[in-house]
Design a protein around this motif. Sequence first.
Motif, PDB file in Angstrom:
ATOM      1  N   ALA A 100       1.044  -1.114   0.047  1.00  0.00           N
ATOM      2  CA  ALA A 100       0.022  -0.116   0.071  1.00  0.00           C
ATOM      3  C   ALA A 100       1.045   1.176  -0.146  1.00  0.00           C
ATOM      4  O   ALA A 100       0.466   2.384  -0.862  1.00  0.00           O
ATOM      5  CB  ALA A 100      -0.866  -0.029   1.219  1.00  0.00           C
ATOM      6  N   ARG A 101       2.035   1.291   0.892  1.00  0.00           N
ATOM      7  CA  ARG A 101       2.706   2.415   0.951  1.00  0.00           C
ATOM      8  C   ARG A 101       3.610   2.546  -0.483  1.00  0.00           C
ATOM      9  O   ARG A 101       3.791   3.665  -1.039  1.00  0.00           O
ATOM     10  CB  ARG A 101       3.751   2.229   2.054  1.00  0.00           C
ATOM     11  CG  ARG A 101       4.891   3.391   2.029  1.00  0.00           C
ATOM     12  CD  ARG A 101       4.120   4.724   2.185  1.00  0.00           C
ATOM     13  NE  ARG A 101       5.174   6.023   2.124  1.00  0.00           N
ATOM     14  CZ  ARG A 101       4.922   6.997   2.136  1.00  0.00           C
ATOM     15  NH1 ARG A 101       3.454   7.652   1.646  1.00  0.00           N
ATOM     16  NH2 ARG A 101       5.793   8.030   1.928  1.00  0.00           N
ATOM     17  N   ILE A 102       3.897   1.489  -1.123  1.00  0.00           N
ATOM     18  CA  ILE A 102       4.592   1.345  -2.325  1.00  0.00           C
ATOM     19  C   ILE A 102       3.695   2.166  -3.483  1.00  0.00           C
ATOM     20  O   ILE A 102       4.296   2.856  -4.292  1.00  0.00           O
ATOM     21  CB  ILE A 102       4.970   0.090  -2.845  1.00  0.00           C
ATOM     22  CG1 ILE A 102       6.267  -0.453  -1.814  1.00  0.00           C
ATOM     23  CG2 ILE A 102       5.420  -0.101  -4.183  1.00  0.00           C
ATOM     24  CD1 ILE A 102       6.610  -1.671  -1.911  1.00  0.00           C
TER      25      ILE A 102
ATOM     26  N   VAL B  77      10.373  -3.171  -4.253  1.00  0.00           N
ATOM     27  CA  VAL B  77       9.802  -4.456  -3.420  1.00  0.00           C
ATOM     28  C   VAL B  77       9.627  -4.336  -1.916  1.00  0.00           C
ATOM     29  O   VAL B  77      10.236  -3.224  -1.307  1.00  0.00           O
ATOM     30  CB  VAL B  77      11.028  -5.615  -3.753  1.00  0.00           C
ATOM     31  CG1 VAL B  77      10.967  -5.950  -4.973  1.00  0.00           C
ATOM     32  CG2 VAL B  77      12.110  -5.295  -2.709  1.00  0.00           C
ATOM     33  N   PRO B  78       8.431  -4.709  -1.445  1.00  0.00           N
ATOM     34  CA  PRO B  78       8.048  -4.508  -0.203  1.00  0.00           C
ATOM     35  C   PRO B  78       9.233  -5.226   0.869  1.00  0.00           C
ATOM     36  O   PRO B  78       9.912  -6.290   0.569  1.00  0.00           O
ATOM     37  CB  PRO B  78       6.805  -5.515   0.117  1.00  0.00           C
ATOM     38  CG  PRO B  78       6.350  -5.680  -1.076  1.00  0.00           C
ATOM     39  CD  PRO B  78       7.474  -5.590  -2.201  1.00  0.00           C
ATOM     40  N   VAL B  79       9.291  -4.534   1.918  1.00  0.00           N
ATOM     41  CA  VAL B  79      10.550  -4.669   2.688  1.00  0.00           C
ATOM     42  C   VAL B  79      10.102  -4.584   4.319  1.00  0.00           C
ATOM     43  O   VAL B  79       9.386  -3.442   4.703  1.00  0.00           O
ATOM     44  CB  VAL B  79      11.499  -3.848   2.692  1.00  0.00           C
ATOM     45  CG1 VAL B  79      12.685  -3.978   3.844  1.00  0.00           C
ATOM     46  CG2 VAL B  79      12.460  -4.162   1.398  1.00  0.00           C
ATOM     47  N   LYS B  80      10.231  -5.665   5.077  1.00  0.00           N
ATOM     48  CA  LYS B  80       9.649  -5.289   6.658  1.00  0.00           C
ATOM     49  C   LYS B  80      11.130  -5.766   7.486  1.00  0.00           C
ATOM     50  O   LYS B  80      11.712  -6.848   7.291  1.00  0.00           O
ATOM     51  CB  LYS B  80       8.681  -6.177   7.053  1.00  0.00           C
ATOM     52  CG  LYS B  80       8.300  -6.001   8.569  1.00  0.00           C
ATOM     53  CD  LYS B  80       7.115  -6.747   8.956  1.00  0.00           C
ATOM     54  CE  LYS B  80       6.856  -6.625  10.244  1.00  0.00           C
ATOM     55  NZ  LYS B  80       6.315  -5.331  10.911  1.00  0.00           N
ATOM     56  N   VAL B  81      11.677  -4.995   8.122  1.00  0.00           N
ATOM     57  CA  VAL B  81      12.927  -5.026   8.762  1.00  0.00           C
ATOM     58  C   VAL B  81      12.843  -5.208  10.517  1.00  0.00           C
ATOM     59  O   VAL B  81      11.764  -4.683  10.981  1.00  0.00           O
ATOM     60  CB  VAL B  81      14.023  -3.980   8.710  1.00  0.00           C
ATOM     61  CG1 VAL B  81      15.408  -4.067   9.285  1.00  0.00           C
ATOM     62  CG2 VAL B  81      14.214  -3.682   7.142  1.00  0.00           C
TER      63      VAL B  81
END
Length: 437
Positions: free
Chosen positions: A362-364, A374-378
């Motif tokens: 959604a943010r992208i 590409v989506p990223v979750k750190v």
Amino acid sequence: MNRRLKGAVGACGIAVALGATVPVAQAQDVQMIANLVYRTGPYAPGGIPVAAGLVDYWTLINERDGGVNGVKIGIEECETGYKTDRGVECYDRTKATAPSIFNPFSTGITYAIIEKATADKIPVLSMGYGRTSAADGRVFPYIFNFPATYWSQATSVISYIGSEMGGMGNLKGKNFAYIYLDHPYGKEPLPFLDIMSEKYGFTYDKYPVPPASMTEQKSIWLQIRKSNPDYAIMWGWGAMNATAIKEAASIRYPMDRFIGNWWSGAEPDVLPAGDGAIGYKSATMTGTGKGYRIYDDLKKYVYDTGKANNLEKVGEVLYNRALTNAAYVVEAMRVAQAKYGNRVLTGEEIRWGLENLDVTPARIEELGMTGLLVPVKVTCANHEGLNPGIKIQQWDGKQWNIIVDFVPALTDIVRPVIEEEAMKYAQENNITLRDCG
């Protein structure tokens, strides 16, 4: 009086607010970023579009948005020539004036500044390169290597080859050629290729390419012609890539069985080989071309206003990759500002932003980068991101096309080794692990 800060002595130059005229008295209100570039030397074909993409995205943020929540972005650029010693000099030279984040775009430089950056509390974003075990944030709090490490990328490449051969079980008895730059970057996947070969029963022959003679590969490809491997895998950079592709074409090696990593798949790598490069494949971490909404804004605010860094590189693979790198940096700043306030951030605060980064689809879409970013979750413990993987692209003679949208990494194999290697580093350097809960 409005004055622009002049270039620093030596290889570095300061550009405050990316071209905007900023009073010297307000320089402290600019979020300065150190930009280690290599616009010269044998790696310049890759370094030039990377430098351009970074600068153009940050220029867009300044020109369209007035900065990140009102805080303008400035760059202190320093030329490394992709040389580790010069990269370290650039780090030492710029950390006082741009102590917020470093983007080295070099595995050798990343390795060399890990301890320095950690001591100085300045985060390093080695996006898809650098030291793989730095993905363990408990040991390496200031190093980030999302969206996938070299080890993860290696497992995805082997997984893709396995799928092309009808399943991972069919890798048994197969032989691959591994052509790599004889440099920390090219050597990084070797331990994991050993693990994979033992697990799946394939063999691979190593073909190191010395950095001093990247364009001299005839003997390597004559050996490859003789051994006729089932697949050729390349971990190259700079002039090495184009030379390898031309040599592969000259011995008529099947291009659809030649795959590079994501630093071996850009326009400068394939164009010199002409039609001989058609069919060549590579991993990638971004979409291809210019068909994204973000490009409408770039055209309006950057290209058409004469503020572009290098219009010739717009839309190329490495330009797009740099755009996404710059976007992750800005998103980390936004996350950090939500906690610390809309002001110039310290390196430690940006590190917190990176460690709490969650770039959702959604943010992208809001960023106009759907299909490109590409989506990223750190997390605290995982600086590689929670869903590492690659795309596969193929060259058709005129452009790159995505042929596989996502090949996941074999994290069940990779993560234990990352943690094991990180623990060794911690023991050797008397590091107490952070408690990530």
